[in-house]
Design a protein around this motif. Structure first.
Motif, PDB file in Angstrom:
ATOM      1  N   PHE A 132       0.862  -1.187   0.000  1.00 11.99           N
ATOM      2  CA  PHE A 132       0.000   0.000   0.000  1.00 11.99           C
ATOM      3  C   PHE A 132       0.898   1.236   0.000  1.00 11.99           C
ATOM      4  O   PHE A 132       1.057   1.914   1.017  1.00 11.99           O
ATOM      5  N   GLU A 133       1.483   1.520  -1.144  1.00  7.98           N
ATOM      6  CA  GLU A 133       2.586   2.471  -1.188  1.00  7.98           C
ATOM      7  C   GLU A 133       2.165   3.919  -0.941  1.00  7.98           C
ATOM      8  O   GLU A 133       3.003   4.767  -0.623  1.00  7.98           O
ATOM      9  N   ASN A 134       0.880   4.225  -1.071  1.00  3.02           N
ATOM     10  CA  ASN A 134       0.420   5.591  -0.841  1.00  3.02           C
ATOM     11  C   ASN A 134      -0.150   5.809   0.556  1.00  3.02           C
ATOM     12  O   ASN A 134      -0.581   6.919   0.884  1.00  3.02           O
ATOM     13  N   ALA A 135      -0.156   4.777   1.366  1.00  5.47           N
ATOM     14  CA  ALA A 135      -0.843   4.833   2.661  1.00  5.47           C
ATOM     15  C   ALA A 135       0.079   5.278   3.792  1.00  5.47           C
ATOM     16  O   ALA A 135       1.271   4.967   3.817  1.00  5.47           O
ATOM     17  N   ILE A 136      -0.518   5.998   4.746  1.00  8.70           N
ATOM     18  CA  ILE A 136       0.094   6.193   6.053  1.00  8.70           C
ATOM     19  C   ILE A 136      -0.245   4.969   6.890  1.00  8.70           C
ATOM     20  O   ILE A 136      -1.382   4.494   6.879  1.00  8.70           O
ATOM     21  N   ILE A 137       0.728   4.447   7.615  1.00 13.16           N
ATOM     22  CA  ILE A 137       0.524   3.272   8.458  1.00 13.16           C
ATOM     23  C   ILE A 137       0.636   3.698   9.919  1.00 13.16           C
ATOM     24  O   ILE A 137       1.677   4.203  10.344  1.00 13.16           O
ATOM     25  N   TYR A 138      -0.447   3.505  10.673  1.00 16.70           N
ATOM     26  CA  TYR A 138      -0.478   3.910  12.072  1.00 16.70           C
ATOM     27  C   TYR A 138      -0.317   2.714  13.003  1.00 16.70           C
ATOM     28  O   TYR A 138      -0.921   1.660  12.806  1.00 16.70           O
ATOM     29  N   ALA A 139       0.495   2.909  14.040  1.00 23.76           N
ATOM     30  CA  ALA A 139       0.659   1.934  15.115  1.00 23.76           C
ATOM     31  C   ALA A 139       1.114   2.684  16.355  1.00 23.76           C
ATOM     32  O   ALA A 139       1.618   3.812  16.266  1.00 23.76           O
ATOM     33  N   SER A 140       0.956   2.067  17.517  1.00 24.49           N
ATOM     34  CA  SER A 140       1.412   2.725  18.737  1.00 24.49           C
ATOM     35  C   SER A 140       2.941   2.790  18.758  1.00 24.49           C
ATOM     36  O   SER A 140       3.627   1.946  18.170  1.00 24.49           O
ATOM     37  N   ASP A 141       3.466   3.802  19.437  1.00 25.99           N
ATOM     38  CA  ASP A 141       4.920   3.946  19.519  1.00 25.99           C
ATOM     39  C   ASP A 141       5.556   2.769  20.247  1.00 25.99           C
ATOM     40  O   ASP A 141       6.658   2.328  19.896  1.00 25.99           O
ATOM     41  N   VAL A 142       4.850   2.219  21.228  1.00 26.59           N
ATOM     42  CA  VAL A 142       5.367   1.066  21.962  1.00 26.59           C
ATOM     43  C   VAL A 142       5.485  -0.149  21.043  1.00 26.59           C
ATOM     44  O   VAL A 142       6.488  -0.868  21.053  1.00 26.59           O
ATOM     45  N   GLU A 143       4.441  -0.370  20.242  1.00 22.03           N
ATOM     46  CA  GLU A 143       4.460  -1.500  19.309  1.00 22.03           C
ATOM     47  C   GLU A 143       5.585  -1.355  18.292  1.00 22.03           C
ATOM     48  O   GLU A 143       6.340  -2.295  18.024  1.00 22.03           O
ATOM     49  N   TRP A 144       5.717  -0.178  17.730  1.00 22.84           N
ATOM     50  CA  TRP A 144       6.713   0.054  16.692  1.00 22.84           C
ATOM     51  C   TRP A 144       8.129  -0.125  17.232  1.00 22.84           C
ATOM     52  O   TRP A 144       9.011  -0.648  16.540  1.00 22.84           O
ATOM     53  N   ALA A 145       8.348   0.262  18.480  1.00 20.93           N
ATOM     54  CA  ALA A 145       9.668   0.084  19.080  1.00 20.93           C
ATOM     55  C   ALA A 145      10.001  -1.396  19.234  1.00 20.93           C
ATOM     56  O   ALA A 145      11.118  -1.828  18.931  1.00 20.93           O
ATOM     57  N   GLU A 146       9.014  -2.197  19.683  1.00 24.82           N
ATOM     58  CA  GLU A 146       9.296  -3.618  19.880  1.00 24.82           C
ATOM     59  C   GLU A 146       9.396  -4.370  18.567  1.00 24.82           C
ATOM     60  O   GLU A 146      10.157  -5.332  18.446  1.00 24.82           O
ATOM     61  N   VAL A 147       8.633  -3.935  17.568  1.00 24.35           N
ATOM     62  CA  VAL A 147       8.733  -4.558  16.244  1.00 24.35           C
ATOM     63  C   VAL A 147      10.180  -4.539  15.757  1.00 24.35           C
ATOM     64  O   VAL A 147      10.695  -5.522  15.227  1.00 24.35           O
ATOM     65  N   ARG A 148      10.836  -3.411  15.947  1.00 23.12           N
ATOM     66  CA  ARG A 148      12.205  -3.246  15.446  1.00 23.12           C
ATOM     67  C   ARG A 148      13.253  -3.859  16.360  1.00 23.12           C
ATOM     68  O   ARG A 148      14.350  -4.206  15.893  1.00 23.12           O
ATOM     69  N   GLU A 149      12.944  -4.010  17.642  1.00 18.50           N
ATOM     70  CA  GLU A 149      13.870  -4.642  18.582  1.00 18.50           C
ATOM     71  C   GLU A 149      13.097  -5.636  19.442  1.00 18.50           C
ATOM     72  O   GLU A 149      12.873  -5.420  20.628  1.00 18.50           O
ATOM     73  N   PRO A 150      12.684  -6.749  18.847  1.00 16.32           N
ATOM     74  CA  PRO A 150      11.874  -7.734  19.582  1.00 16.32           C
ATOM     75  C   PRO A 150      12.681  -8.442  20.662  1.00 16.32           C
ATOM     76  O   PRO A 150      13.912  -8.534  20.585  1.00 16.32           O
TER      77      PRO A 150
END
Length: 285
Positions: A132-150
């Protein structure tokens, strides 16, 4: 495709694929003789869990809630272990609606577990690209931090290949984000530390999507939480809180995983008074 329609609002469920997960894990400490009365299982003790995104069309916006399991994002072993019997046909469903993936303005991620996030990325000429190359993707900051450093537990479901190609599209929030007027993304924790839910208000009606703290209609009991939950007590507390809110608002529940129902309204006695039912499952005869 099933649809829920109101004046100025349409919610359409797209086919994001299907998994079959262990019933015991999906109901935690609840004994099988209890949960099996509420939700069918196969001979391997697995229950059917759809991964079907909701396309919300409101106020000129096209918003996708979750993204399914995609295509070609799981290897043969993963497909076998997770009971994947079909993959996503989101692009085909969008075409039926005279839309393409380019028409999606916003993607809401309640969390980034593989069965929600694998549809964000596709492989094009051996390179991962956003779906979905034109979309903004929303997630919580806590989730996004753990996604990148699980951590040692979450690394099994937060896969780098599901987020690296779309990281430039991600916008995060703390506690609560009004994505468009009336559509709120709210951090709860529980299932994952960064897990969020959705509350939608429209023309006097309220819709709630509790995501994976209440993944199916069989999980209405606040104590029936998943063995997959990282913080089960938080899941219990948040489910109680938002079920009470839903009762006060006479809300309609929306589901991503349920094999049978897309949406349900319960009355104060716990009886179903309105629903949107999915086409009969070919996996539960």
């Amino acid at each position: 495709m099933e649809r829920l329609e109101r004046k100025g609002l349409t919610i359409t469920w797209l086919n994001g694929g299907v998994t079959h997960m262990d019933g015991g894990a999906m109901f935690g400490v609840v004994p099988k003789p209890l949960w099996s009365k509420k939700y069918p299982h196969n001979e391997r003790n697995q229950i059917e869990l759809r991964t079907d995104p909701m396309l919300i069309e409101k106020d000129g916006y096209r918003i996708l809630v979750e993204t399914g399991i995609g295509n070609g994002r799981l290897d043969d072993k993963q497909k076998r272990n997770y009971g994947v019997l079909e993959e996503s046909s989101i692009e085909k469903d969008l075409a039926t609606l005279n839309l393409t993936t380019d028409d999606i303005d916003i993607v809401i991620m309640t969390h980034f577990h593989f069965d929600h996030a694998a549809g964000l990325v596709k492989e094009v000429q051996e390179k991962d690209m956003p779906v979905f190359e034109n979309a903004i993707i929303y997630a919580s900051d806590v989730e996004w931090a753990e996604v990148r450093e699980p951590n040692i537990r979450s690394k099994n479901t937060y896969w780098e290949k599901n987020w690296k190609a779309i990281q430039h599209q991600v916008k995060t929030f703390k506690k609560e984000k009004e994505v468009i007027p009336g559509l709120h993304l709210i951090h709860t924790g529980g299932h994952s530390q960064g897990h969020s839910i959705i509350v939608l208000h429209h023309e006097g009606e309220t819709f709630v999507h509790l995501a994976d703290i209440m993944p199916t209609h069989a999980h209405t009991n606040p104590l029936w939480v998943l063995a997959y939950d990282d913080y089960p007590i938080t899941s219990i507390n948040e489910k109680q809180k938002w079920q009470e809110y839903a009762k006060q608002k006479d809300a309609i529940y929306l589901f991503y995983h349920d094999y049978k129902y897309r949406a349900i309204k319960w009355n104060n006695q716990g009886s179903i008074v309105d629903f949107v039912e999915r086409a009969p499952s070919k996996y539960n005869k």
